[in-house]
Design a protein around this motif. Structure first.
Motif, PDB file in Angstrom:
ATOM      1  N   ASN A  94      -6.597  -8.581   4.970  1.00 35.75           N
ATOM      2  CA  ASN A  94      -7.184  -8.403   3.662  1.00 35.75           C
ATOM      3  C   ASN A  94      -8.666  -7.443   3.669  1.00 35.75           C
ATOM      4  O   ASN A  94      -9.196  -6.707   2.769  1.00 35.75           O
ATOM      5  CB  ASN A  94      -7.436  -9.564   2.854  1.00 35.75           C
ATOM      6  N   ALA A  95      -9.257  -7.972   4.650  1.00 33.10           N
ATOM      7  CA  ALA A  95     -10.500  -7.325   5.241  1.00 33.10           C
ATOM      8  C   ALA A  95     -10.667  -5.862   5.324  1.00 33.10           C
ATOM      9  O   ALA A  95     -11.387  -5.215   4.530  1.00 33.10           O
ATOM     10  CB  ALA A  95     -11.284  -7.911   6.388  1.00 33.10           C
ATOM     11  N   ILE A  96      -9.342  -5.234   6.002  1.00 37.31           N
ATOM     12  CA  ILE A  96      -9.069  -4.008   6.256  1.00 37.31           C
ATOM     13  C   ILE A  96      -9.141  -3.147   4.973  1.00 37.31           C
ATOM     14  O   ILE A  96      -9.482  -2.224   4.776  1.00 37.31           O
ATOM     15  CB  ILE A  96      -8.147  -3.917   7.248  1.00 37.31           C
ATOM     16  N   PHE A  97      -8.102  -3.794   4.098  1.00 38.54           N
ATOM     17  CA  PHE A  97      -7.697  -3.036   2.883  1.00 38.54           C
ATOM     18  C   PHE A  97      -8.885  -2.916   1.980  1.00 38.54           C
ATOM     19  O   PHE A  97      -9.134  -1.781   1.156  1.00 38.54           O
ATOM     20  CB  PHE A  97      -6.677  -3.996   2.012  1.00 38.54           C
ATOM     21  N   ILE A 102     -12.969   0.361  -0.646  1.00 36.21           N
ATOM     22  CA  ILE A 102     -14.315   0.468  -1.080  1.00 36.21           C
ATOM     23  C   ILE A 102     -14.960   1.483  -0.313  1.00 36.21           C
ATOM     24  O   ILE A 102     -15.936   2.231  -0.967  1.00 36.21           O
ATOM     25  CB  ILE A 102     -14.957  -1.105  -0.953  1.00 36.21           C
ATOM     26  N   SER A 103     -15.013   1.283   0.886  1.00 36.56           N
ATOM     27  CA  SER A 103     -15.967   2.380   1.620  1.00 36.56           C
ATOM     28  C   SER A 103     -15.360   3.641   1.902  1.00 36.56           C
ATOM     29  O   SER A 103     -16.251   4.413   2.146  1.00 36.56           O
ATOM     30  CB  SER A 103     -16.140   1.775   3.021  1.00 36.56           C
ATOM     31  N   LEU A 104     -13.888   4.040   1.873  1.00 35.48           N
ATOM     32  CA  LEU A 104     -13.495   5.134   2.210  1.00 35.48           C
ATOM     33  C   LEU A 104     -12.761   5.999   0.849  1.00 35.48           C
ATOM     34  O   LEU A 104     -12.336   7.174   1.211  1.00 35.48           O
ATOM     35  CB  LEU A 104     -12.499   5.203   3.525  1.00 35.48           C
ATOM     36  N   LEU A 105     -12.205   5.333  -0.033  1.00 40.56           N
ATOM     37  CA  LEU A 105     -11.554   5.815  -0.947  1.00 40.56           C
ATOM     38  C   LEU A 105     -12.116   5.977  -2.468  1.00 40.56           C
ATOM     39  O   LEU A 105     -13.020   5.064  -2.490  1.00 40.56           O
ATOM     40  CB  LEU A 105     -10.143   5.334  -1.136  1.00 40.56           C
ATOM     41  N   ALA A 109      -6.300   6.459  -5.311  1.00 33.59           N
ATOM     42  CA  ALA A 109      -6.197   5.874  -4.097  1.00 33.59           C
ATOM     43  C   ALA A 109      -6.615   4.785  -3.743  1.00 33.59           C
ATOM     44  O   ALA A 109      -6.155   3.797  -2.969  1.00 33.59           O
ATOM     45  CB  ALA A 109      -6.570   7.117  -3.143  1.00 33.59           C
ATOM     46  N   GLN A 110      -7.849   4.657  -4.084  1.00 34.09           N
ATOM     47  CA  GLN A 110      -8.587   3.449  -3.971  1.00 34.09           C
ATOM     48  C   GLN A 110      -8.010   2.314  -4.837  1.00 34.09           C
ATOM     49  O   GLN A 110      -7.793   1.100  -4.231  1.00 34.09           O
ATOM     50  CB  GLN A 110      -9.858   3.527  -4.533  1.00 34.09           C
ATOM     51  N   LEU A 114      -6.135  -1.246  -3.380  1.00 29.64           N
ATOM     52  CA  LEU A 114      -6.323  -2.529  -3.842  1.00 29.64           C
ATOM     53  C   LEU A 114      -5.415  -3.533  -4.210  1.00 29.64           C
ATOM     54  O   LEU A 114      -5.404  -4.698  -4.214  1.00 29.64           O
ATOM     55  CB  LEU A 114      -7.617  -2.319  -4.929  1.00 29.64           C
ATOM     56  N   LEU A 115      -4.343  -2.848  -4.449  1.00 31.23           N
ATOM     57  CA  LEU A 115      -3.067  -3.571  -4.901  1.00 31.23           C
ATOM     58  C   LEU A 115      -2.678  -4.530  -3.769  1.00 31.23           C
ATOM     59  O   LEU A 115      -2.162  -5.487  -3.692  1.00 31.23           O
ATOM     60  CB  LEU A 115      -1.882  -2.608  -5.150  1.00 31.23           C
ATOM     61  N   GLY A 116      -2.827  -3.919  -2.476  1.00 34.29           N
ATOM     62  CA  GLY A 116      -2.610  -4.641  -1.182  1.00 34.29           C
ATOM     63  C   GLY A 116      -3.560  -6.140  -1.144  1.00 34.29           C
ATOM     64  O   GLY A 116      -3.005  -6.865  -0.784  1.00 34.29           O
ATOM     65  N   MET A 117      -4.623  -5.629  -1.473  1.00 33.66           N
ATOM     66  CA  MET A 117      -5.551  -6.750  -1.775  1.00 33.66           C
ATOM     67  C   MET A 117      -5.263  -7.911  -2.590  1.00 33.66           C
ATOM     68  O   MET A 117      -5.208  -9.138  -2.130  1.00 33.66           O
ATOM     69  CB  MET A 117      -7.043  -6.283  -2.154  1.00 33.66           C
ATOM     70  N   GLY A 118      -4.694  -7.213  -3.650  1.00 29.77           N
ATOM     71  CA  GLY A 118      -4.356  -8.244  -4.790  1.00 29.77           C
ATOM     72  C   GLY A 118      -3.091  -9.183  -4.400  1.00 29.77           C
ATOM     73  O   GLY A 118      -3.236 -10.302  -4.483  1.00 29.77           O
ATOM     74  N   ILE A 119      -2.316  -8.723  -3.418  1.00 35.44           N
ATOM     75  CA  ILE A 119      -1.299  -9.643  -2.664  1.00 35.44           C
ATOM     76  C   ILE A 119      -1.757 -10.403  -1.609  1.00 35.44           C
ATOM     77  O   ILE A 119      -1.659 -11.802  -1.463  1.00 35.44           O
ATOM     78  CB  ILE A 119      -0.133  -8.772  -2.157  1.00 35.44           C
ATOM     79  N   LEU A 120      -2.536  -9.914  -0.665  1.00 38.44           N
ATOM     80  CA  LEU A 120      -3.233 -10.526   0.513  1.00 38.44           C
ATOM     81  C   LEU A 120      -4.340 -11.490   0.229  1.00 38.44           C
ATOM     82  O   LEU A 120      -4.507 -12.422   0.769  1.00 38.44           O
ATOM     83  CB  LEU A 120      -3.762  -9.476   1.475  1.00 38.44           C
ATOM     84  N   ALA A 121      -4.832 -11.474  -0.984  1.00 47.38           N
ATOM     85  CA  ALA A 121      -5.865 -12.180  -1.290  1.00 47.38           C
ATOM     86  C   ALA A 121      -5.280 -13.792  -1.528  1.00 47.38           C
ATOM     87  O   ALA A 121      -6.251 -14.804  -1.160  1.00 47.38           O
ATOM     88  CB  ALA A 121      -6.661 -11.808  -2.624  1.00 47.38           C
TER      89      ALA A 121
END
Length: 214
Positions: A94-97, A102-105, A109-110, A114-121
């Motif tokens: 989640n930290a990587i996503f 936030i920092s690269l996209l 694409a961003q 963040l959809l991955g964050m929504g699942i991993l959170a």
């Protein structure tokens, strides 16, 4: 009462689990509270639309929770440490996503990242919650999870809007949101540390046989 306190203090995996919850809940609440403003300020998205976009991200918990629980249970059957190793892995992912988004996209694409964050959170939660129950005496399980909820809300959820807001005031919202992966990395390390004690801790728990009364 001191016996109850000692029961918790002599269970390091439980202490590390509670500490791990803090950063995860801190970040989840910070995302819910500040991500709409982040979209508005950095991409010019109207607040109403930004709020809807964030709501869709958080709804993905309906995938993350059962999927995380199933994967953790499957792994746990092979290795007891998996109960806390799984939250450690999903939290670092989640930290990587979040860092990448936030920092690269920017733009679509961003958001897709963040959809991955929504699942991993939320994927960490079923295993971590189970750990608060398995590692403690059966008679203290309600107290154990109650303590976990108090800790995560007092030191995590309640502080997130304040801390990120202050960082935003001082350094800008981009920098403030970019700091979120740091909290997740710390939480992942807490879960990882707890995993080394977990098998020993659950082996000490008194076994209680449940019986059905006529």
């Amino acid at each position: 009462k001191m016996d109850i306190v000692w029961e918790f203090l002599r269970t390091p995996s439980l202490i590390f689990t509670n500490l791990g919850f803090i950063g995860c809940i801190f970040v989840n609440n910070a995302i819910t509270f500040w991500l709409p403003s982040y979209f508005h300020r950095t991409a010019g998205i109207p607040m109403t639309e930004a709020g809807m976009k964030v709501s869709l991200l958080m709804i993905l918990a309906i995938i993350g929770l059962p999927l995380g629980g199933w994967l953790a249970d499957t792994w746990f059957k092979k290795q007891a440490r998996a109960r806390l190793m799984f939250p450690a892995i999903t939290t670092i992912l989640n930290a990587i996503f979040i860092f990448t988004a936030i920092s690269l996209l920017q733009g679509q694409a961003q958001y897709f990242t963040l959809l991955g964050m929504g699942i991993l959170a939320s994927a960490f939660a079923p295993a971590a919650i189970t750990a608060t129950q398995e590692a403690i005496h059966p008679g203290l399980r309600a107290i154990s999870y109650s303590l976990c909820v108090v800790v995560q809300n007092l030191l995590g959820a309640s502080l997130a809007p304040i801390v990120i807001g202050k960082l935003s005031d001082l350094y800008g919202i981009q920098t403030a949101m970019s700091s979120l992966p740091v909290f997740l990395v710390i939480s992942a390390l807490m879960f990882l540390a707890g995993s080394f004690f977990y098998e020993k801790d659950i082996s000490k728990v008194e076994k209680v046989t449940l019986e059905c009364e006529d």
